[in-house]
Write an enzyme that holds these catalytic residues in place. Structure first.
Site: not given
Ligand code: NDP
Ligand code: 2IT
Length: 443
Positions: A87, A108, A111, A123, A162-163, A206, A237, A374
């Site tokens: 997952k 992961q 976690k 992943k 997603g991520d 998250t 997100n 999830s």
């Molecule tokens: P999104 O794609 O929704 O948003 C990512 C954000 O981070 C955007 O604002 C993006 O800017 C910025 N960003 C991405 N890459 C970079 C970079 N290399 N340098 C600077 N800014 C950057 O992703 P999420 O919000 O889902 O994910 C954000 C973080 O949270 C990640 O580390 C992800 O692994 C983690 N995460 C996400 C989960 C989820 O459920 N979605 C769960 C747990 C962890 P721009 O639009 O300009 O690229």
């Molecule tokens: O980093 C993470 O935990 C996620 N991007 C969410 C993974 C999931 O299966 O919901």
């Protein structure tokens, strides 16, 4: 012993510093557990944990709007299935290569174990960049990606989500393709739309979970989010819903960013504007100023950590807080850091926070709310049921995030490092997986 394992990881996975970094942190934390449990050493638990059970790399050809053929690389690292089906999310970003996906897949495993739900770790992703692409291009890419990935996944085998760069739109295109090829409507992906098997609260999970975890840390530190000044990096997100929960609880979020730059709004971020820009129009954070002319915009995302705050929420990407940024945050009086992104603080930055007694919530524990909901989505899909927002949100807070905090805190205390939630989360996550691997023999 852990040193030799780390050397082997570096040798086997050359040029993948993010993966080495993630492994090194976990190995340092669990060394005392291994000393206490020679049976784990004998069974090669750690040697097996650092080697993915399966690594899938594939070509993703698609046709762009001008008729040109484009080729990206797709991958899925199925790390560990000791406690449940693989997952974990899919990341679409130009920086994606095996080293990034391996670090994420490895983390992961621990976690998912912390959530208390039956989920192994994996992943995947691609170096495809959804930014600036039309909906048609994104759809064709997702269809091509899933045409290959569907051979390896399934609701009881591997359940992606997603991520970065993968949200509701991409999950929809991938789900449609899986359903068509396999001719089955199953919970093979999470983060689905609410009309077709998605769970309420998954979108918020998250970010909300991060703040539920933060509340537990602050309670122990005798502090509260109410009235606090917060900086939340990113504007995707995680950052959006962490900000929403902070605002509901009376905190003031004054800065957010994207990869181009950051905004500071001393009146408090207007989240409606950010949501419209990012969730609907897919524009840059700079455009926030058109709706809020009193805010300021700065080029370059790194500068966001110079903004003085009580609570810092790194919610964008890995290694976004380095030593210098951590020193600046501490000098500016930060008293809590909770990691919404995966591995957003470098090892040097983590040391600075711990040394200065900043309440520090490590990613594996603090951002586990997303994958946890999830897991709840998988449970609802199996039951052919949908739970209410209130019920799911309560499970996220009380059953999951509070429990994760208690486990991490207790393990840190048990191993003589009270308050060190990095060590606590790594140990608590590891122990359950290690016991399961031991019970299942050498596989
Ligand atoms: P999104 O794609 O929704 O948003 C990512 C954000 O981070 C955007 O604002 C993006 O800017 C910025 N960003 C991405 N890459 C970079 C970079 N290399 N340098 C600077 N800014 C950057 O992703 P999420 O919000 O889902 O994910 C954000 C973080 O949270 C990640 O580390 C992800 O692994 C983690 N995460 C996400 C989960 C989820 O459920 N979605 C769960 C747990 C962890 P721009 O639009 O300009 O690229
Ligand atoms: O980093 C993470 O935990 C996620 N991007 C969410 C993974 C999931 O299966 O919901």
């Amino acid at each position: 012993m852990v040193k030799a394992i780390l050397e082997q990881v570096k040798k086997r996975n050359p040029g993948e510093p993010e993966f080495h970094q993630a492994v090194e942190e976990v190995l340092e934390s669990i060394a005392p557990v291994l000393d206490k449990h020679p049976e784990y050493k004998k069974a090669g638990i750690v040697e097996r944990l650092v080697e993915p059970e399966r690594q899938i790399l594939f070509r993703v050809p698609w046709v762009d709007d001008s008729g040109k053929v484009q080729v990206n690389r797709g991958m899925r690292f199925e790390f560990n299935s000791a406690i449940g089906p693989y997952k974990g999310g899919l990341r679409f970003h130009p920086t994606v290569y095996p080293g990034i996906i391996k670090f994420l897949g490895f983390e992961q495993v621990f976690k998912n174990s912390l959530t208390g739900l039956a989920m192994g770790g994996g992943k995947g992703g691609s170096d495809f960049d959804p930014k600036g692409k039309s909906d048609g291009e994104v759809m064709r890419f997702c269809q091509s990606f899933m045409t290959e990935l569907c051979k390896y996944i399934g609701p009881d085998t591997d359940v992606p989500a997603g991520d970065i760069g993968v949200g509701g739109r991409e999950i929809g295109f991938m789900f449609g393709t899986y359903k068509k090829i396999r001719n089955e409507f199953t919970g093979v992906l999470t983060g689905k739309g609410l009309d077709w098997g998605g769970s309420l609260v998954r979108t918020e999970a998250t970010g909300y979970g991060l703040i539920y975890f933060l509340l537990q840390m602050l309670k122990d530190a005798g502090k509260n989010v109410k009235g606090a000044t917060v900086v939340s990096s990113g504007s995707g997100n995680v950052s959006i819903y962490a900000t929403q929960k902070c605002q509901q609880l009376g905190a003031k979020v004054i800065a957010m960013s994207d990869s181009n730059g950051y905004i500071v709004d001393n009146d408090g971020i207007d989240l409606k504007v950010v949501k419209q820009l990012k969730e609907v129009e897919r524009k840059r954070i700079k455009d926030y100023l058109k709706a809020r002319p009193n805010a300021r915009y700065h080029e370059g995302c790194d500068g966001i950590w110079n903004v003085k705050c009580d609570i810092a929420l790194p919610n964008a990407t890995q290694n976004e807080i380095d030593k210098k940024a951590a020193e600046t945050l501490v000098a500016n009086g930060v008293w809590a850091v909770a990691e919404g992104a995966n591995m957003p603080s470098t090892p040097e930055a983590v040391k600075i926070f711990l040394k200065n007694k900043v309440s520090f919530g490590p990613a594996k524990a603090a951002n586990a709310g997303g994958v946890a909901v999830s897991g709840l989505e998988m449970a609802q899909n199996s039951q052919r049921m949908s739970w209410s927002f209130e019920k799911t949100d309560k499970l996220l807070d009380e059953m999951i995030m509070q429990h994760i905090y208690r486990q991490a805190k207790a393990s840190a205390e048990e191993y003589g490092q009270p308050g060190n939630l990095v060590v606590g989360a790594n140990i608590a996550g590891f122990e359950k997986v290690a016991r399961a691997m031991l019970a299942q023999g050498i596989v």
